[in-house]
Design a protein around this motif. Structure first.
Motif, short mmCIF file in Angstrom:
data_model
loop_
_atom_site.label_atom_id
_atom_site.label_comp_id
_atom_site.label_asym_id
_atom_site.label_seq_id
_atom_site.Cartn_x
_atom_site.Cartn_y
_atom_site.Cartn_z
N ALA B 125 98.35 223.29 -2.38
CA ALA B 125 98.81 224.70 -1.68
C ALA B 125 98.85 225.92 -2.56
O ALA B 125 98.66 227.12 -2.36
N VAL B 128 95.42 227.12 -2.85
CA VAL B 128 95.25 227.90 -1.99
C VAL B 128 95.67 229.42 -2.36
O VAL B 128 95.13 230.39 -2.08
N PHE B 132 93.75 233.04 -2.80
CA PHE B 132 93.92 234.34 -2.11
C PHE B 132 94.42 235.43 -2.69
O PHE B 132 93.96 236.55 -2.61
N SER B 168 98.96 243.78 4.01
CA SER B 168 97.93 242.61 4.44
C SER B 168 98.11 241.68 3.37
O SER B 168 97.76 240.16 3.65
N PHE B 171 100.87 239.36 4.58
CA PHE B 171 100.25 238.78 5.75
C PHE B 171 99.88 237.48 5.33
O PHE B 171 100.10 236.26 5.72
N GLY B 172 98.87 237.45 4.24
CA GLY B 172 98.36 236.16 3.80
C GLY B 172 99.32 235.27 3.19
O GLY B 172 99.21 233.85 3.36
N LEU B 175 101.37 233.69 5.97
CA LEU B 175 100.35 232.64 6.71
C LEU B 175 100.49 231.32 6.05
O LEU B 175 100.46 230.35 6.76
N LEU B 176 100.41 231.57 4.65
CA LEU B 176 100.50 230.09 3.68
C LEU B 176 101.77 229.44 3.77
O LEU B 176 101.91 228.29 3.92
N GLY B 178 103.93 229.66 6.37
CA GLY B 178 104.06 229.28 7.76
C GLY B 178 103.41 227.79 7.86
O GLY B 178 103.77 226.87 8.43
N GLY B 179 102.17 227.94 7.23
CA GLY B 179 101.30 226.63 7.31
C GLY B 179 102.20 225.37 6.60
O GLY B 179 102.28 224.13 7.15
N LEU B 180 102.83 225.77 5.37
CA LEU B 180 103.26 224.75 4.75
C LEU B 180 104.51 224.15 5.64
O LEU B 180 104.83 223.07 5.59
N GLU B 181 105.40 225.19 5.97
CA GLU B 181 106.48 225.09 6.90
C GLU B 181 106.06 223.98 8.07
O GLU B 181 106.74 223.07 8.39
N ARG B 182 105.13 224.46 8.59
CA ARG B 182 104.49 223.65 9.93
C ARG B 182 104.11 222.33 9.43
O ARG B 182 104.37 221.27 10.29
#
Lengths: 187, 187
Positions: B125, B128, B132, B168, B171-172, B175-176, B178-182
């Motif tokens: 992560a 990633v 970015f 922005s 935002f990026g 997004l990451l 949030g992805g980790l949390e999910r």
DNA sequence: ACCTGAACACCGTTCAAGT
DNA sequence: ACCTGAACACCGTTCAAGT
């Protein structure tokens, strides 16, 4: 013309893709190239456009679920970049300079838009995704080149390494897909 | 020595940071530089390490919530890269070649690890995230340079553009995050 | 240990001149 | 329209020789 350039790129790599060598490959004087491109960057931009055009996923192969479609398009982009030596770096620099190679950006934004996100979100998210893909594949190709320069027992270490690379690539894509999904459910 | 290099980088940009110009800045012959670095890439790697070392977030300023900490560290990294002209590109190429500049990678992985993710997830992560950040800031700096070269009414277009870039970027990162949390809640 | 001087093997790009 | 020949203004790097 661009074919000769792609041949040099694939055989010798980006550092050896010089205007002079390209001219030699075409049996022409270096100055002749400047009747076809205004400068080297423009020539590289043409190459970059060609490299990303390769990643054509035929419309029937695009899954209808937007998440699967995003994964498929990302993988196809990765394959396209991996198809030529230093492909990711060529595309990355062209995109950074704003000289082209932005087809994947629009392609991916379109897929995200089909998932029901607004244009701004789709554009931003596809930009994040493309940054990741280019960074990841650049790193991948750098490592391939390093390995092929023959460190100790390259086969031993690279056994299953391709799988690792594919897995960590998929991880990154899934992270972003998950982030997008979450951003919607939290509205 | 590295200070002179940073001065050239900041004043003239990466394309003009040549060994010969650096030598001239130090009132020395170009060949003398090779008693300090084996080659140019190594010199750039030293610069890259210095650029990312700048982004020191003092320990007391790091939020205890791992998500806020990740946002803060990402923003600090961005600020560090923005502090020098072409900073993102210098760091990006050094990282790609595996010659250093990997402090942010470990820093961010550490923060993610504190969020309760396993080492492999944290490493992937953070990779990633760094891809970015570097891609985004590279683009940002490219645009700054382009704008300063004076297109039509640069002030008009760049009014509020810094806010856009920061938004922005955020935002990026979100997004990451949030992805980790999910990814954890789906275990 | 650190530097000079000179060279080697290249670059990207321009431009008058040719066809 | 497309190419040649020659030049301009650079590069990164090496290496004998000096101190």
């Amino acid at each position: 013309m661009a074919c000769a350039a792609l041949r040099i790129l694939d055989n010798l790599g980006l550092p050896d893709l010089t205007m002079r060598r390209l001219a030699a490959e075409l049996d022409v004087q270096p100055s002749a190239l400047y009747h076809h491109f205004p400068n080297k960057q423009t020539m590289l931009a043409e190459l970059a456009d060609r490299i990303v055009a390769t990643h054509g996923l035929s419309p029937e192969d695009v899954p209808e679920d937007w998440r699967d479609a995003l994964r498929a398009e990302s993988a196809a982009l990765r394959d396209g970049l991996l198809a030529y030596r230093d492909g990711a770096e060529v595309v990355s620099s062209t995109l950074a300079l704003g000289l082209g190679a932005d087809a994947p950006l629009h392609r991916l934004a379109g897929v995200i838009g089909r998932g029901g996100f607004d244009d701004s979100t789709a554009a931003r998210a596809s930009s994040v995704l493309v940054h990741f893909v280019l960074g990841h594949v650049s790193h991948e190709q750098q490592r391939m080149q390093y390995d092929s320069l023959g460190a100790l027992s390259p086969e031993l270490k690279s056994r299953g390494l391709d799988d690792d690379q594919a897995a960590s690539f998929a991880f990154g894509v899934d992270l972003l897909v998950g982030g997008l999904e979450r951003s919607r459910s939290r509205t």
